[in-house]
Structure formats: structure tokens, C-alpha cells
Design a protein around this motif. Structure first.
Motif, mmCIF file in Angstrom:
data_model
loop_
_atom_site.group_PDB
_atom_site.id
_atom_site.type_symbol
_atom_site.label_atom_id
_atom_site.label_comp_id
_atom_site.label_asym_id
_atom_site.label_seq_id
_atom_site.Cartn_x
_atom_site.Cartn_y
_atom_site.Cartn_z
ATOM 1 N N ASP A 112 12.027 -28.453 -1.223
ATOM 2 C CA ASP A 112 11.755 -27.480 -2.291
ATOM 3 C C ASP A 112 12.899 -27.368 -3.295
ATOM 4 N N ALA A 113 13.989 -28.108 -3.033
ATOM 5 C CA ALA A 113 15.217 -27.870 -3.792
ATOM 6 C C ALA A 113 15.052 -28.080 -5.299
ATOM 7 N N THR A 114 14.442 -29.212 -5.704
ATOM 8 C CA THR A 114 14.343 -29.456 -7.153
ATOM 9 C C THR A 114 13.411 -28.432 -7.802
ATOM 10 N N LYS A 115 12.356 -28.067 -7.094
ATOM 11 C CA LYS A 115 11.412 -27.070 -7.618
ATOM 12 C C LYS A 115 12.107 -25.714 -7.784
ATOM 13 N N ILE A 125 18.272 -28.967 -24.214
ATOM 14 C CA ILE A 125 18.246 -28.742 -22.764
ATOM 15 C C ILE A 125 18.578 -27.285 -22.472
ATOM 16 N N LYS A 126 17.606 -26.587 -21.934
ATOM 17 C CA LYS A 126 17.866 -25.179 -21.577
ATOM 18 C C LYS A 126 17.767 -24.968 -20.073
ATOM 19 N N THR A 127 16.752 -25.577 -19.459
ATOM 20 C CA THR A 127 16.549 -25.352 -18.034
ATOM 21 C C THR A 127 17.096 -26.534 -17.228
ATOM 22 N N ILE A 128 17.262 -26.284 -15.948
ATOM 23 C CA ILE A 128 17.731 -27.353 -15.068
ATOM 24 C C ILE A 128 16.702 -28.481 -15.009
ATOM 25 N N GLU A 129 15.431 -28.109 -15.094
ATOM 26 C CA GLU A 129 14.402 -29.151 -15.105
ATOM 27 C C GLU A 129 14.580 -30.084 -16.310
ATOM 28 N N GLU A 130 14.828 -29.492 -17.481
ATOM 29 C CA GLU A 130 15.041 -30.315 -18.678
ATOM 30 C C GLU A 130 16.253 -31.226 -18.509
ATOM 31 N N HIS A 149 23.688 -34.799 -14.075
ATOM 32 C CA HIS A 149 22.427 -35.442 -13.735
ATOM 33 C C HIS A 149 22.074 -35.213 -12.256
ATOM 34 N N ASN A 150 23.045 -35.468 -11.389
ATOM 35 C CA ASN A 150 22.802 -35.287 -9.959
ATOM 36 C C ASN A 150 22.543 -33.830 -9.610
ATOM 37 N N ALA A 151 23.384 -32.955 -10.140
ATOM 38 C CA ALA A 151 23.247 -31.525 -9.824
ATOM 39 C C ALA A 151 21.856 -31.034 -10.193
ATOM 40 N N ALA A 152 21.383 -31.421 -11.383
ATOM 41 C CA ALA A 152 20.073 -30.958 -11.829
ATOM 42 C C ALA A 152 18.961 -31.494 -10.929
ATOM 43 N N ASN A 153 19.235 -32.615 -10.281
ATOM 44 C CA ASN A 153 18.265 -33.178 -9.343
ATOM 45 C C ASN A 153 18.538 -32.745 -7.904
ATOM 46 N N ALA A 154 19.354 -31.699 -7.761
ATOM 47 C CA ALA A 154 19.672 -31.089 -6.454
ATOM 48 C C ALA A 154 20.415 -32.050 -5.533
ATOM 49 N N ILE A 155 21.099 -33.017 -6.139
ATOM 50 C CA ILE A 155 21.870 -33.973 -5.336
ATOM 51 C C ILE A 155 23.333 -33.568 -5.342
ATOM 52 N N ASP A 156 23.897 -33.389 -4.173
ATOM 53 C CA ASP A 156 25.299 -32.997 -4.054
ATOM 54 C C ASP A 156 25.784 -33.435 -2.678
ATOM 55 N N ASN A 157 26.700 -34.388 -2.674
ATOM 56 C CA ASN A 157 27.179 -34.906 -1.386
ATOM 57 C C ASN A 157 28.545 -34.367 -0.981
#
Ligand code: DGT
Ligand code: CA
Ligand code: CA
Length: 366
Positions: A177-180, A206-211, A233-241
Motif C-alpha cells: 500500500d506504500a505508493t498508494k 509537480i505538487k503531489t508525491i504521485e506526480e 525519484h526513489n522516495a516518491a516511489n516509496a523506495i528507501d534502503n
């Protein structure tokens, strides 16, 4: 099998003010304000934090104390000066308890820590929700404080989950559900998107994280550089290692004080900073640190603050080195600025625990 990570962020609610409630239970239903008093006039200074009752009157971190008093006029509000030592004691206690629940704990501020609970949960997020409830209950019982927890597949999601519902909150975001979850939020909810970047992104549409997540990564890199562009780019796609890393040691030790009178006189300033250096040094010595960087902090009469620092070639643990460098930094500063100074501070950082570095013989042998 590699388990998907389960990461929590625990953040204590209205921390300084809640600590005050803890030792004065009778004030719990009143507006409470904790502030840093500059000591000039009775009401000069700024609000550090306030409880949620006070916040409903618009009293929040950073506003001047006189304004807080004005907003709370006619109420039975209670005001406290910051008692950092006491809050630190409480913080040490709660961090100790939190650490028993996690494989690793990364404290990020006095009232906030990440917990990696992947192995405890065997990657199971349903279990993690119940686990977090248990942690919250345990701290309530043992210490008497409420906190807010965010749970996610990484630090980034856990942090935003935590921020999304306060106080006494518990928000779980499963990996699927993270990206949603992030999609509709404004981009400045991401760490690293400040006012400037926010405006820049707005200009790019670009205003929202989705954008942001759908924006061409090469164009992001062109605008923000490789590191930041990729990070956004990664953060907005919920990617964080980023791993949850034990960060037990303090990053800096500092002390700030208000001068008896505004001054531009080196001798008077150094009298004050020598006192502050003694306090800073005591803590450094107790912790057995060597340090590499020495900084001064100045608040001028116009309330603009400045800092200057110097980094040594080699770590040291010598108090006289602090004093000597503070003097040099002030000599330079006073030559640059003609304004009188109101407050001064001394800071050391760049710690290491080992003995001051000696050139090792082995380093000559490649
Ligand atoms: P919360 O988490 O929204 O319920 O409220 P707090 O008060 O716990 O806020 P947080 O987590 O950002 O900060 C933790 C503590 O750090 C807070 O209790 C007081 C201190 N603090 C926060 N912001 C400021 C500030 O602007 N100035 C000063 N002096 N202290 C601050
Ligand atoms: Ca907090
Ligand atoms: Ca916090």
C-alpha cells in the motif's frame, strides 16, 4: 529467505510539555507551554513546544512567548522554562525500553527513534500492529507517556505514516500500500523537500508525491543533480534502503548562554565562552570523546544568529584547544561584524572514541 523489512518510527507526543505533565499531573487539562527564555525581559524568548490544548489556541513551536501569552490570555495556561536535563533523563529511559523491542534502534532526536523489528515480526505486518500497541502500552505503564508510531517497509514510509496521525497515533502502511499511501500527499512531506525545492517542483508541475513518482527521472537528475534527483525519484516511489543503524553517540555537544550585557568586547565575550567551554568540556571528558571540530555561535542584538567553525587536522581531547580556537574564531568574527552580541555558544563535534590519532607505523607499509 530474505524477509521484507518492518520498520517503525516512534515519536513522543508534545514531548517537553508531556514531560512537564508527568511531574505535575494536576495541570494535565490546562494549556501548557514550554519555552526558552532569553532572560532579558520576563516574556522574551520563544516557545519550544506546547501541549495540544495550547495548540488549539495557535500556540506552537517557534512563536514568541509574549504572543503565546497573548493568545492564552484569560485561560489557566501554565508556562515552563526548558529543563533539558530532565527531558534527557526521560528520553534515556524511554529509549532504553524501546531498544528492548528491536534488533536495532536508531535515535534521531531526543524524542524520536527508528526500530527495525523485521526479525521479531518475521516480516508479518499484522503482527507488527499488535506489537506496536504493546510497545505503546508498555511505555504508558512504565513511564506514563504517550507516543505516536508509524509502521512501514522502510524508514521513509514509517516516518510519513507516523506524521499522518498524532497524538497517541498508530498508523500501519503495508509494503503493497506504500505508493498508494504516499501518492496524494504534497511533495514537501518528503525529507529533503524544503521551501526552495517545493517551489522549484511546483514550477515543474509537480505538487503531489504521485506526480513526482511519475516524473521523468532523467529530468529530475538534470535539475537537482544525480544524488538528489535519484533520491526524489526513489522516495516518491516509496523506495528507501537506508538501514536502521544504531547511532548511540551524540553528534555534537554544545552550550549557549546570554551575556549580562550586549557587547562587542573580546575579553567580556571570552569570559562567557570560557564558562561555557568548561561545561561542554566536562561532558566531552565524561563521554571519553576526542573531537575534531570547534564552533562558536553568536546571536547579535538584531537577533540574527551566526556560527563559525574550524576543523582540526587531528582529533584532540584538550580543553585548551577549545579555548584557543574559540578565541581565534571570535577575533575573526568581531573584525567582520560591528554589531553588539547578545548570546554566545560553544560547540564541539566530529567525535571519535579512540585515542587521538597517531600515525600508525603500518600506514607506511601500504
Ligand atoms: P508532536 O511530536 O507534534 O506531538 O510535538 P513535539 O513537541 O514532541 O514536537 P517534535 O517531536 O517536533 O519535537 C520534540 C521536542 O523538541 C519538543 O517537545 C521540543 C523540542 N522542539 C521542537 N521544535 C522546537 C523549536 O522550534 N524550538 C525549540 N527550542 N525546541 C523545539
Ligand atoms: Ca514528538
Ligand atoms: Ca520528534
Amino acid at each position: 529467505m530474505v524477509l521484507g523489512r518492518v520498520v517503525m518510527l516512534a515519536d513522543f507526543d508534545y514531548f517537553f510539555a508531556q514531560c512537564e505533565e508527568l511531574r505535575n499531573p494536576l495541570i494535565k487539562d490546562k494549556p501548557i507551554v514550554v519555552g526558552v527564555y532569553s532572560g532579558r525581559t520576563e516574556d522574551s524568548g520563544a516557545v519550544s513546544t506546547s501541549n495540544y490544548i495550547a495548540r488549539s489556541y495557535g500556540v506552537k513551536s517557534g512563536i514568541p512567548i509574549f504572543l503565546a501569552k497573548r493568545n492564552l490570555e484569560g485561560t489557566d495556561a501554565v508556562f515552563f522554562p526548558v529543563d533539558h536535563d530532565y527531558y534527557q533523563q526521560i528520553s534515556d529511559r524511554v529509549m532504553q525500553i524501546l531498544s528492548t523491542y528491536a534488533s536495532s534502534l536508531e535515535q534521531v532526536s531526543i524524542d524520536e527513534a527508528y526500530l527495525d523489528v523485521t526479525s521479531q515480526m518475521e516480516g508479518n505486518f499484522e503482527k507488527a500492529y499488535i506489537y506496536a500497541q504493546k510497545i505503546k502500552q508498555d511505555i504508558k505503564t512504565q513511564v506514563g507517556l504517550s507516543l505516536t508510531v508509524g509502521i512501514g517497509p522502510n524508514k521513509l514510509v514509517a516516518k510519513i505514516a507516523c506524521d499522518s496521525q498524532k497524538p497517541d497515533g498508530l498508523t500501519l502502511v503495508k509494503p503493497e500500500d506504500a505508493t498508494k499511501f504516499l501518492a496524494p500527499l504534497p511533495v514537501d512531506r518528503l525529507l529533503g523537500v524544503g521551501k526552495k525545492t517545493f517551489t522549484r517542483m511546483e514550477q515543474m508541475g509537480i505538487k503531489t508525491i504521485e506526480e513526482l513518482s511519475k516524473f521523468d527521472v532523467q529530468r529530475l537528475i538534470a535539475v537537482f543533480g544525480k544524488t538528489l534527483g535519484l533520491y526524489f525519484h526513489n522516495a516518491a516511489n516509496a523506495i528507501d534502503n537506508e538501514p536502521v543503524i544504531f547511532a548511540g553517540e551524540a553528534e555534537s555537544i554544545s552550550k549557549i548562554g546570554t551575556l549580562k550585557q550586549d557587547t562587542h568586547d573580546l575579553t567580556l565575550l571570552l569570559q562567557k565562552t570560557d564558562e561555557l567551554t568548561e561545561i561542554v568540556y566536562k561532558e566531552v571528558a565524561e563521554k571519553n570523546y576526542s573531537f575534531k571540530t570547534i564552533s562558536i555561535y553568536v546571536v547579535n542584538v538584531d537577533l540574527v544568529s551566526k556560527s563559525r567553525s574550524v576543523t582540526l587536522e587531528q582529533s584532540t581531547r584538550d580543553k585548551e584547544v577549545i579555548k584557543r580556537n574559540v578565541r581565534v574564531l571570535f577575533e575573526k568574527y568581531l573584525a567582520e561584524s560591528s554589531l553588539d552580541i547578545r548570546r554566545v555558544g560553544v560547540k564541539v563535534s566530529g567525535f571519535s572514541k579512540e585515542q587521538p590519532q597517531q600515525k600508525q607505523l603500518s600506514s607506511f607499509f601500504g
